[in-house]
Design a protein around this motif. Structure first.
Motif, PDB file in Angstrom:
ATOM      1  N   ALA A 100       9.698   3.516  -5.949  1.00  0.00           N
ATOM      2  CA  ALA A 100       8.534   3.983  -5.182  1.00  0.00           C
ATOM      3  C   ALA A 100       8.813   4.013  -3.688  1.00  0.00           C
ATOM      4  O   ALA A 100       8.519   5.009  -3.011  1.00  0.00           O
ATOM      5  CB  ALA A 100       7.316   3.103  -5.484  1.00  0.00           C
ATOM      6  N   TYR A 101       9.353   2.939  -3.138  1.00  0.00           N
ATOM      7  CA  TYR A 101       9.541   2.854  -1.690  1.00  0.00           C
ATOM      8  C   TYR A 101      10.638   3.806  -1.224  1.00  0.00           C
ATOM      9  O   TYR A 101      10.485   4.519  -0.227  1.00  0.00           O
ATOM     10  CB  TYR A 101       9.872   1.417  -1.293  1.00  0.00           C
ATOM     11  N   ALA A 102      11.752   3.827  -1.959  1.00  0.00           N
ATOM     12  CA  ALA A 102      12.851   4.711  -1.577  1.00  0.00           C
ATOM     13  C   ALA A 102      12.429   6.177  -1.646  1.00  0.00           C
ATOM     14  O   ALA A 102      12.854   7.002  -0.826  1.00  0.00           O
ATOM     15  CB  ALA A 102      14.056   4.455  -2.475  1.00  0.00           C
ATOM     16  N   ARG A 103      11.567   6.500  -2.610  1.00  0.00           N
ATOM     17  CA  ARG A 103      11.113   7.889  -2.746  1.00  0.00           C
ATOM     18  C   ARG A 103      10.304   8.318  -1.525  1.00  0.00           C
ATOM     19  O   ARG A 103      10.439   9.449  -1.026  1.00  0.00           O
ATOM     20  CB  ARG A 103      10.279   8.017  -4.020  1.00  0.00           C
ATOM     21  N   LEU A 157       0.815  -1.219   0.000  1.00  0.00           N
ATOM     22  CA  LEU A 157       0.000   0.000   0.000  1.00  0.00           C
ATOM     23  C   LEU A 157       0.850   1.271   0.000  1.00  0.00           C
ATOM     24  O   LEU A 157       0.532   2.223  -0.727  1.00  0.00           O
ATOM     25  CB  LEU A 157      -0.975  -0.016   1.171  1.00  0.00           C
ATOM     26  N   PRO A 158       1.949   1.353   0.775  1.00  0.00           N
ATOM     27  CA  PRO A 158       2.823   2.527   0.632  1.00  0.00           C
ATOM     28  C   PRO A 158       3.367   2.698  -0.782  1.00  0.00           C
ATOM     29  O   PRO A 158       3.528   3.832  -1.252  1.00  0.00           O
ATOM     30  CB  PRO A 158       3.947   2.251   1.639  1.00  0.00           C
ATOM     31  N   GLY A 159       3.625   1.593  -1.494  1.00  0.00           N
ATOM     32  CA  GLY A 159       4.064   1.708  -2.882  1.00  0.00           C
ATOM     33  C   GLY A 159       3.004   2.353  -3.753  1.00  0.00           C
ATOM     34  O   GLY A 159       3.306   3.179  -4.631  1.00  0.00           O
ATOM     35  N   MET A 160       1.745   1.994  -3.516  1.00  0.00           N
ATOM     36  CA  MET A 160       0.646   2.609  -4.273  1.00  0.00           C
ATOM     37  C   MET A 160       0.496   4.082  -3.898  1.00  0.00           C
ATOM     38  O   MET A 160       0.209   4.935  -4.757  1.00  0.00           O
ATOM     39  CB  MET A 160      -0.648   1.841  -3.999  1.00  0.00           C
ATOM     40  N   ILE A 161       0.689   4.394  -2.635  1.00  0.00           N
ATOM     41  CA  ILE A 161       0.632   5.796  -2.201  1.00  0.00           C
ATOM     42  C   ILE A 161       1.746   6.604  -2.848  1.00  0.00           C
ATOM     43  O   ILE A 161       1.553   7.771  -3.235  1.00  0.00           O
ATOM     44  CB  ILE A 161       0.709   5.866  -0.661  1.00  0.00           C
ATOM     45  N   SER A 162       2.915   6.004  -2.996  1.00  0.00           N
ATOM     46  CA  SER A 162       4.042   6.700  -3.622  1.00  0.00           C
ATOM     47  C   SER A 162       3.688   7.113  -5.050  1.00  0.00           C
ATOM     48  O   SER A 162       4.058   8.202  -5.506  1.00  0.00           O
ATOM     49  CB  SER A 162       5.274   5.797  -3.627  1.00  0.00           C
ATOM     50  N   ARG A 163       2.960   6.261  -5.760  1.00  0.00           N
ATOM     51  CA  ARG A 163       2.528   6.618  -7.123  1.00  0.00           C
ATOM     52  C   ARG A 163       1.602   7.836  -7.097  1.00  0.00           C
ATOM     53  O   ARG A 163       1.668   8.694  -7.975  1.00  0.00           O
ATOM     54  CB  ARG A 163       1.826   5.431  -7.773  1.00  0.00           C
ATOM     55  N   ILE A 164       0.724   7.895  -6.086  1.00  0.00           N
ATOM     56  CA  ILE A 164      -0.207   9.024  -5.991  1.00  0.00           C
ATOM     57  C   ILE A 164       0.543  10.323  -5.693  1.00  0.00           C
ATOM     58  O   ILE A 164       0.284  11.374  -6.293  1.00  0.00           O
ATOM     59  CB  ILE A 164      -1.262   8.756  -4.895  1.00  0.00           C
ATOM     60  N   TYR A 218       3.877  11.025  -6.044  1.00  0.00           N
ATOM     61  CA  TYR A 218       4.974  11.378  -6.961  1.00  0.00           C
ATOM     62  C   TYR A 218       4.719  10.747  -8.326  1.00  0.00           C
ATOM     63  O   TYR A 218       5.553  10.014  -8.864  1.00  0.00           O
ATOM     64  CB  TYR A 218       6.315  10.922  -6.384  1.00  0.00           C
ATOM     65  N   THR A 219       3.575  11.051  -8.881  1.00  0.00           N
ATOM     66  CA  THR A 219       3.110  10.374 -10.092  1.00  0.00           C
ATOM     67  C   THR A 219       4.090  10.511 -11.250  1.00  0.00           C
ATOM     68  O   THR A 219       4.439   9.519 -11.910  1.00  0.00           O
ATOM     69  CB  THR A 219       1.737  10.931 -10.518  1.00  0.00           C
ATOM     70  N   ASP A 220       4.550  11.728 -11.523  1.00  0.00           N
ATOM     71  CA  ASP A 220       5.402  11.942 -12.697  1.00  0.00           C
ATOM     72  C   ASP A 220       6.736  11.225 -12.587  1.00  0.00           C
ATOM     73  O   ASP A 220       7.336  10.882 -13.613  1.00  0.00           O
ATOM     74  CB  ASP A 220       5.641  13.444 -12.903  1.00  0.00           C
ATOM     75  N   ASP A 221       7.210  10.988 -11.377  1.00  0.00           N
ATOM     76  CA  ASP A 221       8.494  10.304 -11.209  1.00  0.00           C
ATOM     77  C   ASP A 221       8.315   8.787 -11.140  1.00  0.00           C
ATOM     78  O   ASP A 221       8.917   8.036 -11.910  1.00  0.00           O
ATOM     79  CB  ASP A 221       9.189  10.798  -9.939  1.00  0.00           C
ATOM     80  N   VAL A 222       7.496   8.322 -10.194  1.00  0.00           N
ATOM     81  CA  VAL A 222       7.355   6.884  -9.975  1.00  0.00           C
ATOM     82  C   VAL A 222       6.669   6.197 -11.155  1.00  0.00           C
ATOM     83  O   VAL A 222       7.028   5.084 -11.538  1.00  0.00           O
ATOM     84  CB  VAL A 222       6.569   6.629  -8.665  1.00  0.00           C
ATOM     85  N   ALA A 223       5.676   6.866 -11.753  1.00  0.00           N
ATOM     86  CA  ALA A 223       4.911   6.260 -12.849  1.00  0.00           C
ATOM     87  C   ALA A 223       5.294   6.835 -14.200  1.00  0.00           C
ATOM     88  O   ALA A 223       4.487   6.843 -15.129  1.00  0.00           O
ATOM     89  CB  ALA A 223       3.421   6.456 -12.597  1.00  0.00           C
ATOM     90  N   CYS A 224       6.519   7.323 -14.353  1.00  0.00           N
ATOM     91  CA  CYS A 224       6.937   7.946 -15.611  1.00  0.00           C
ATOM     92  C   CYS A 224       6.669   7.008 -16.785  1.00  0.00           C
ATOM     93  O   CYS A 224       6.873   5.800 -16.694  1.00  0.00           O
ATOM     94  CB  CYS A 224       8.406   8.340 -15.553  1.00  0.00           C
ATOM     95  N   ALA A 225       6.197   7.580 -17.886  1.00  0.00           N
ATOM     96  CA  ALA A 225       5.784   6.768 -19.034  1.00  0.00           C
ATOM     97  C   ALA A 225       6.544   7.103 -20.308  1.00  0.00           C
ATOM     98  O   ALA A 225       6.265   6.527 -21.351  1.00  0.00           O
ATOM     99  CB  ALA A 225       4.285   6.953 -19.272  1.00  0.00           C
TER     100      ALA A 225
END
Length: 602
Positions: A296-299, A261-268, A270-277
């Motif tokens: 994600a976790y380290a961020r 769940l913290p990994g999913m929160i990290s996407r929310i 820091y979207t542009d960094d963790v989920a960069c496309a």
């Protein structure tokens, strides 16, 4: 060992830094599907305690290849499994954990990733080389408390930052990066992100594969991998081993809340960094063009925690890495020295085995470091998916061999060997194809061969298991039955047979040596026959002996250098009725908890 250090060590051996980074990254990229591996492991660790471990204890073995040698006779299956286990450690354990731990340090301290690897290995070696299994287990138990404290603390900060549970549910679906490749689904969260059981054809984790294909390699990991089983065999009694399995199973509920769940929160957050496309943008952010979800976790750690707690999480990640690596190094050294080296040098002394084991660990580390670039670029940058896909190519044949050997008395050596050989040949072909034809990025056309494009790796796990099973059954039925000495106390149905010397299943070298000594059931002491005295060593040599775990007698006396006699294996399956009732009641409770959480998130 009592139940609690065994259980804590089982949990810590599984939750390495690669697990932290990979599980959080998988949550950021694809939702909660990967947590199915964790909850599947809850069932498998219980199978270890109640079904497999009684057989291993009754047989009196110390390594898993040794069990196969006693069960089937001969040496080729034993050597095959030993070599394969070491390759699996390189591909899915050591290189992954080193990369994950180094990635965390790189993001935190801006160090070069290979410099971070060297630092981590140096710290780990300080107590792995000197301590042995007991030190590893008790250190794992302490590190489990550190890992859980740090992970739960970060979970609290994460939920506070995102705004609670409802904000997580709503925010994840909207966590789409602002820069994406046009006309593609890159960076768009999955519609089934909060479901474990997904579409059987078009999803990333089809539900038939989750139920069956995931369970087979998981059975190898939890029920026949030396890293895990070695800890359970160190328990004082069978009841303590079952208690350790229960503790590990209960603890495995926590990674969903503390890591996924913290990994999913990290996407929310820091979207542009963790989920960069966009590949070029991803390369700028994390140096990996295929994606940055593994950050994600380290961020979260670097952005949310104050300085003091950030240091705590650094300790958590290093503890996780060390727990995993020390477990693997200890087990890999045992397998190489006892199952491979002694097969060719049956008269090797304790000192020689100790040195060979240390040198082999260094070789293992070098090869694993060289494999890190492959890990970094595989499976679209998702570390957890890389681990699981490689596992499904190599582990199902081993799972089938152990399953049939433990629960079908008719399985013989020829059936086991040819099932293993053919199954691994098929699995290695698929693995090589995966490396030759990597998965395309989301905006690229999939031009891979059909076996990669249309056969999900979890479905391939089922297919590979069926092929191995058919070969084992057909060859075993077409050839001679195993002898009584290859069955007694070595299967579920014969585990209570009377204890008798098993001279007939010894290797040729052991048989010759036992005959010449006139002994049938005792281990050798080679050093005593070749060394009559030892001079008082220098301080430097004394420190070296201590570091390597070898005791030398100081004296000008004529004392032989004799290693301590090995402890006799405890083959008793007796359990105290009251304690047995307690663990059986907890078994029912734990299975009920597992069924509820899987059903709720299914």
């Amino acid at each position: 060992m009592t139940w609690w250090p065994v259980g804590a060590s089982l949990f810590a051996s599984n939750i390495g830094s690669g697990h932290f980074i990979g599980l959080a990254g998988s949550g950021a990229a694809a939702g909660i599907g990967a947590i199915a591996y964790e909850w599947n492991g809850m069932l498998m660790v219980l199978l270890l305690g109640w079904l497999f471990l009684p057989i291993y204890i009754a047989s009196g073995v110390t390594t898993m290849p040794e069990y196969l040698q006693r069960r089937f006779g001969g040496r080729r299956t034993q050597l095959f499994i030993a070599v394969l286990s070491l390759f699996i450690y390189i591909f899915t354990k050591i290189s992954v954990d080193m990369y994950a731990g180094a990635l965390f340090i790189q993001l935190a301290l801006q160090w070069n990733i290979y410099l971070a690897v060297v630092l981590l290995l140096s710290v780990t070696a300080l107590y792995t080389v000197a301590g042995g299994l007991a030190a590893v287990i008790y250190t794992d138990a302490a590190q489990t408390a550190i890992m859980l404290a740090g992970a739960l603390t970060l979970m609290g900060f994460s939920f506070a930052e995102v705004g609670g549970w409802n904000a997580l549910m709503e925010g994840y679906a909207a966590a789409i990066p602002s820069i994406r490749v046009p006309n593609s689904t890159c960076g768009v969260p999955r519609d089934d992100a909060f479901h474990i059981f997904r579409d059987p054809v078009n999803s990333d984790l089809p539900w038939p594969g989750v139920i069956i294909g995931m369970s087979i390699p998981s059975m190898w990991y939890w029920c026949s991998d030396q890293v895990i089983v070695q800890r359970s065999l160190a328990a004082k009694t069978l009841t303590h081993a079952k208690g350790g399995s229960l503790l590990a199973a209960y603890l495995k509920v926590l990674p969903f809340f503390a890591i996924m769940l913290p990994g999913m929160i990290s996407r929310i957050l820091y979207t542009d960094d963790v989920a960069c496309a966009d590949p070029e943008l991803c390369k700028q952010i994390c140096g990996n063009p295929v994606g940055c979800s593994d950050t994600a976790y380290a961020r979260l750690v670097m952005e949310l925690l104050p300085a003091g707690l950030r240091g705590l999480m650094m300790a958590v990640m290093i503890a996780a890495l060390m727990s995993s690596l020390t477990s693997i190094f200890n087990s890999a050294s045992s397998i190489f020295t006892m199952d491979i080296w002694k097969s060719f040098r049956s008269r090797a002394s304790e000192w020689e085995l100790m040195i060979v084991g240390r040198v082999f660990v260094l070789v293992l580390v070098v090869v694993s470091v060289l494999w890190i670039p492959v890990v970094q670029a595989s499976q679209g940058g998702q570390l957890f998916i890389y681990i699981q896909s490689i596992s499904t190519y190599l582990q199902p044949p081993i799972s089938i061999i152990f399953l049939m050997g433990c629960f079908w008395k008719r399985t013989n050596e020829k059936g086991a060997f040819w099932g293993l050989a053919i199954g691994l040949l098929v699995g290695c072909i698929r693995m090589l194809l995966d490396f030759v034809y990597p998965a395309p990025l989301c905006y690229e056309e999939d031009g891979r061969p059909g076996v990669l494009k249309y056969v999900h790796y979890l479905y391939f796990s089922i297919l590979l298991s069926v092929i191995t099973l058919v070969v084992v059954v057909v060859v075993s039925l077409a050839t001679e039955e195993p002898g009584q000495e290859q069955i007694s106390r070595l299967t579920w149905f014969t585990r209570f047979d009377p204890v008798e010397p098993k001279e007939n299943v010894l290797t040729v070298e052991q048989s010759k040596q036992e005959t010449s000594n006139g002994k049938a059931c005792h281990h050798r002491k080679d050093s005593a026959s070749s060394v009559s005295s030892v001079q008082s060593p220098s301080r430097l040599m004394s420190a070296l002996y201590w570091l390597c775990g070898m005791e030398r007698r100081r004296a000008g006396e004529n004392n032989p250098v004799t290693p301590p006699a090995p402890e006799q294996a405890n083959c008793s399956l007796e359990e105290k009725p009251r304690l047995q009732l307690i663990v059986n009641v907890n078994l029912i409770i734990c299975l009920s908890v597992t069924a509820f959480i899987v059903g709720y998130w299914g």
